[in-house]
Scaffold this motif. Structure first.
Motif, PDB file in Angstrom:
ATOM      1  N   PHE A  29       0.840  -1.208   0.000  1.00  0.00           N
ATOM      2  CA  PHE A  29       0.000   0.000   0.000  1.00  0.00           C
ATOM      3  C   PHE A  29       0.871   1.253   0.000  1.00  0.00           C
ATOM      4  N   LEU A  30       1.981   1.203   0.729  1.00  0.00           N
ATOM      5  CA  LEU A  30       2.902   2.334   0.766  1.00  0.00           C
ATOM      6  C   LEU A  30       3.500   2.570  -0.618  1.00  0.00           C
ATOM      7  N   ARG A  31       3.965   1.506  -1.276  1.00  0.00           N
ATOM      8  CA  ARG A  31       4.533   1.635  -2.624  1.00  0.00           C
ATOM      9  C   ARG A  31       3.535   2.305  -3.568  1.00  0.00           C
ATOM     10  N   ASP A  32       2.260   1.921  -3.465  1.00  0.00           N
ATOM     11  CA  ASP A  32       1.227   2.441  -4.359  1.00  0.00           C
ATOM     12  C   ASP A  32       0.581   3.722  -3.835  1.00  0.00           C
ATOM     13  N   GLY A  33       1.121   4.283  -2.762  1.00  0.00           N
ATOM     14  CA  GLY A  33       0.634   5.566  -2.255  1.00  0.00           C
ATOM     15  C   GLY A  33      -0.781   5.516  -1.699  1.00  0.00           C
ATOM     16  N   CYS A  39      -8.319   2.918 -10.673  1.00  0.00           N
ATOM     17  CA  CYS A  39      -9.051   4.190 -10.781  1.00  0.00           C
ATOM     18  C   CYS A  39      -8.243   5.366 -10.250  1.00  0.00           C
ATOM     19  N   GLY A  40      -7.161   5.091  -9.517  1.00  0.00           N
ATOM     20  CA  GLY A  40      -6.307   6.150  -8.992  1.00  0.00           C
ATOM     21  C   GLY A  40      -6.850   6.832  -7.753  1.00  0.00           C
ATOM     22  N   GLY A  41      -7.997   6.378  -7.263  1.00  0.00           N
ATOM     23  CA  GLY A  41      -8.603   7.004  -6.090  1.00  0.00           C
ATOM     24  C   GLY A  41      -7.830   6.737  -4.817  1.00  0.00           C
ATOM     25  N   LYS A  42      -7.676   7.781  -4.015  1.00  0.00           N
ATOM     26  CA  LYS A  42      -7.029   7.620  -2.708  1.00  0.00           C
ATOM     27  C   LYS A  42      -8.072   7.037  -1.772  1.00  0.00           C
ATOM     28  N   VAL A  68      -0.898  -5.256  -6.898  1.00  0.00           N
ATOM     29  CA  VAL A  68      -1.161  -3.821  -6.816  1.00  0.00           C
ATOM     30  C   VAL A  68      -2.223  -3.576  -5.749  1.00  0.00           C
ATOM     31  N   ALA A  69      -2.240  -2.358  -5.231  1.00  0.00           N
ATOM     32  CA  ALA A  69      -3.315  -1.943  -4.329  1.00  0.00           C
ATOM     33  C   ALA A  69      -4.535  -1.636  -5.188  1.00  0.00           C
TER      34      ALA A  69
END
Length: 130
Positions: A29-33, A39-42, A68-69
């Motif tokens: 999760f850290l790697r993928d921010g 979708c790129g949603g936080k 991937v997250a």
């Protein structure tokens, strides 16, 4: 407060930060921010899952380049298909990070970024099986 400090400090063993980071849920999760790779949603941490690009049902393994997250919605939409089959596009290709790279990313988040209740979950920092 008065503290006694040693006059000499000896480094007994150097551990390079350029070593590959362990594959854990938190590190992924850290790697993928803390964002969905599709979708790129936080996302709030409790809404994040991890997704195998090549599904485990098709022989995909749990390794950095295949994980991937993903938010629950995108992960559910993808199911046991590849992203292309599900009509999803990856925002970035997932790399295998070094510990130094994760340390740099981690500086963007305050120490209390995760809710304290997550610290009790044993699997949070356990390595994901390969």
């Amino acid at each position: 407060v008065s503290l006694r400090l040693p006059a000499i400090v000896a480094l007994k063993r150097y551990v390079s930060l350029e070593r590959p980071a362990p594959l854990t849920r938190f590190n992924l999760f850290l790697r993928d921010g803390f964002r969905c790779a599709y979708c790129g949603g936080k996302q709030a941490v409790e809404e994040l899952t991890f997704d195998h690009l090549v599904p485990r049902a098709r022989g995909g393994t749990s390794r950095w380049e295949n994980l991937v997250a993903a938010c629950r919605a995108c992960n559910g939409r993808k199911g046991d298909r590849t992203p292309a089959e599900a009509g999803l596009t990856l925002n970035v290709r997932p790399p295998r990070p070094t510990q130094a790279a994760l340390n740099r990313v981690g500086r963007r988040y305050p120490p209390d970024y995760l809710h304290h209740s997550w610290a009790d979950l044993a699997y949070w920092d356990a390595e994901l099986e390969g």
